[in-house]
Scaffold this active site. Structure first.
Site, PDB file in Angstrom:
ATOM      1  CE  LYS A 286      -4.508  -8.452  -5.249  1.00  0.00           C
ATOM      2  NZ  LYS A 286      -4.476  -7.964  -3.891  1.00  0.00           N
TER       3      LYS A 286
ATOM      4  CE  LYS B  99      -4.384  -1.209  -0.093  1.00  0.00           C
ATOM      5  NZ  LYS B  99      -4.970  -2.108   0.884  1.00  0.00           N
TER       6      LYS B  99
ATOM      7  CE  LYS C 207     -12.564  -4.287  -3.125  1.00  0.00           C
ATOM      8  NZ  LYS C 207     -12.083  -5.398  -2.693  1.00  0.00           N
TER       9      LYS C 207
HETATM   10  P1  TYM Z   1     -10.014  -7.690  -0.626  1.00  0.00           P
HETATM   11  O1  TYM Z   1     -11.215  -6.810  -0.473  1.00  0.00           O
HETATM   12  O2  TYM Z   1      -8.784  -7.075  -1.176  1.00  0.00           O
HETATM   13  O3  TYM Z   1     -10.347  -8.935  -1.516  1.00  0.00           O
HETATM   14  C1  TYM Z   1     -11.452  -9.783  -1.215  1.00  0.00           C
HETATM   15  C2  TYM Z   1     -11.126 -11.222  -1.568  1.00  0.00           C
HETATM   16  O4  TYM Z   1     -10.817 -11.332  -2.954  1.00  0.00           O
HETATM   17  C3  TYM Z   1      -9.538 -11.935  -3.121  1.00  0.00           C
HETATM   18  N1  TYM Z   1      -8.866 -11.288  -4.260  1.00  0.00           N
HETATM   19  C4  TYM Z   1      -8.342 -11.942  -5.314  1.00  0.00           C
HETATM   20  N2  TYM Z   1      -8.279 -13.251  -5.621  1.00  0.00           N
HETATM   21  C5  TYM Z   1      -7.706 -13.586  -6.799  1.00  0.00           C
HETATM   22  N3  TYM Z   1      -7.183 -12.678  -7.672  1.00  0.00           N
HETATM   23  C6  TYM Z   1      -7.235 -11.348  -7.397  1.00  0.00           C
HETATM   24  N4  TYM Z   1      -6.746 -10.468  -8.266  1.00  0.00           N
HETATM   25  C7  TYM Z   1      -7.829 -10.927  -6.170  1.00  0.00           C
HETATM   26  N5  TYM Z   1      -8.029  -9.719  -5.594  1.00  0.00           N
HETATM   27  C8  TYM Z   1      -8.660  -9.960  -4.429  1.00  0.00           C
HETATM   28  C9  TYM Z   1      -8.778 -11.663  -1.832  1.00  0.00           C
HETATM   29  O5  TYM Z   1      -7.756 -12.603  -1.613  1.00  0.00           O
HETATM   30  C10 TYM Z   1      -9.893 -11.751  -0.816  1.00  0.00           C
HETATM   31  O6  TYM Z   1     -10.131 -13.091  -0.417  1.00  0.00           O
HETATM   32  N6  TYM Z   1      -8.219  -7.907   4.002  1.00  0.00           N
HETATM   33  C11 TYM Z   1      -9.242  -8.440   3.137  1.00  0.00           C
HETATM   34  C12 TYM Z   1     -10.644  -8.240   3.660  1.00  0.00           C
HETATM   35  C13 TYM Z   1     -10.868  -8.808   5.001  1.00  0.00           C
HETATM   36  C14 TYM Z   1     -10.967 -10.196   5.317  1.00  0.00           C
HETATM   37  C15 TYM Z   1     -11.184 -10.252   6.721  1.00  0.00           C
HETATM   38  C16 TYM Z   1     -10.902 -11.358   4.557  1.00  0.00           C
HETATM   39  C17 TYM Z   1     -11.013  -8.105   6.158  1.00  0.00           C
HETATM   40  N7  TYM Z   1     -11.208  -8.976   7.195  1.00  0.00           N
HETATM   41  C18 TYM Z   1     -11.346 -11.464   7.374  1.00  0.00           C
HETATM   42  C19 TYM Z   1     -11.042 -12.586   5.216  1.00  0.00           C
HETATM   43  C20 TYM Z   1     -11.251 -12.634   6.622  1.00  0.00           C
HETATM   44  C21 TYM Z   1      -9.134  -7.730   1.800  1.00  0.00           C
HETATM   45  O7  TYM Z   1      -8.661  -6.622   1.718  1.00  0.00           O
HETATM   46  O8  TYM Z   1      -9.688  -8.391   0.770  1.00  0.00           O
END
Ligand code: TYM
Length: 330
Positions: free
Chosen positions: A192, A112, A195
């Protein structure tokens, strides 16, 4: 039944990476009758988001999208993180047993900063809040994409530490779960899909702009008659991430990359591959796309879903927090 918890940050519109890495697993685990908790990580988004209206809208939209994809509120507690205040209380309890070295080694924080986000304390301690999300309902399984695995490892370490330092067994030790054939899906620029990087593909986008978006996926300069390497091509990797490795359409696409004359005597170019991806997305997400339109028009229903989901999540989180407070002498 094992308990499952996962969440997504409302830092923008859901994208194909979220679907392939996470949401598809939620649907599989829901179908397998696991006890499900799926939430929107609004406090996590606040580590970077500075537009209140955008945060509010994205939070709501992710709930609608969860439902459109097929999460069923009768089987899955669907809630927003800030409706379950026990989670932030638990985050404090965990932060008191968290060595700063755990945060220093978190790669998401460094990523980040490298992308130009400001180094606030919320961003730095982000994994502690994530641990609280997971430990509050005592989740056994956390379905995520590969980029989140380190956060689940930190969660395990924190749970073990708390249990050890207070000589208790308060926390269940969770494990991560990856989608079968999991890979990090690339975005239109080959990085990658994320968002916060502006390179996403939205499965709910209107057909015309969606097609235009897909046509902008970056490729090398191989021509229609040249053999192409599917493994280094974002179009192919996205296609496989949605259709699956063993789907006949994926095999067919790989065969055309290897030998473009299988498609037609003129060959098979990246434009054809993009068209195939467009058709796949419309086909695969057709039912979700129509459900979403209906859900958007029923905001009263969304309120009900969130109220019931938060009620379920709070009931289990309250028990955990009570136990953790007592174990720590509070
Ligand atoms: P976030 O919002 O970045 O992404 C949500 C989920 O999508 C998966 N993901 C991907 N998988 C494959 N290819 C990609 N390009 C890709 N981009 C995102 C992420 O691995 C994720 O599973 N920190 C977490 C949110 C969170 C969370 C939690 C998740 C907060 N508390 C507790 C699990 C358990 C996050 O930022 O995900």
């Amino acid at each position: 039944m094992p308990r499952v918890l996962s969440g997504i940050q409302p830092s923008g519109q859901l994208h194909l990476g979220n679907y392939a890495g996470a949401i598809r697993q939620f649907l599989d685990l829901q179908a397998a009758q696991h006890e499900m908790f799926v939430f929107v990580a609004s406090y996590h988004a606040l580590t970077t988001q500075r537009d209140p209206a955008a945060l509010r809208a994205a939070t709501r939209q992710i709930v609608v999208d969860y439902l459109a994809f097929g999460l069923d509120p009768a089987k899955t507690a669907i809630y927003v993180q800030h409706d379950v205040p026990e989670v932030t209380e638990l985050a404090w309890l965990l932060s008191c047993v968290c060595p700063t070295s755990f945060m220093d080694k978190a790669v998401s924080y460094k990523d980040k900063l490298a992308k130009g986000f400001s180094a606030n304390v919320g961003l730095y301690t982000y994994p502690i809040l994530q641990a609280a999300d997971i430990l509050a309902p005592q989740a056994d399984i956390v379905p995520v994409g590969k980029d989140q695995v380190q956060h689940i490892e930190i969660t395990r370490d924190l749970a073990l530490r708390f249990n050890h330092e207070f000589q208790t067994a308060v926390f269940t030790i969770p494990g991560h779960r990856l989608a079968p054939d999991a890979e990090v899906l690339p975005g239109i620029d080959g990085e990658k899909m994320s968002k916060s990087y502006g390179n996403t593909i939205d499965p709910f986008q209107e057909e015309k702009p969606l097609r235009k978006r897909l046509m902008s996926i970056k490729t090398d300069s191989k021509g229609v008659s040249d053999a192409k390497d599917p493994e280094t091509c974002s179009i192919f990797r996205i296609f496989r991430g949605i259709a699956g490795k063993d789907d006949p359409r994926t095999r067919d696409l790989a065969a055309k990359y290897a030998d473009p004359s299988r498609h037609s005597p003129e060959g098979f170019g990246y434009g054809h591959a993009k068209q195939a991806l467009f058709e796949l997305i419309l086909d695969h997400f057709g039912p979700a796309r129509s459900r979403r339109a209906a859900l958007m028009a029923d905001q009263g229903y969304i309120d009900q879903v969130l109220k019931a989901g938060a009620g379920k999540a709070r009931a289990v989180a309250q028990i955990t927090v009570q136990k953790a407070r007592a174990a720590a002498g509070l």
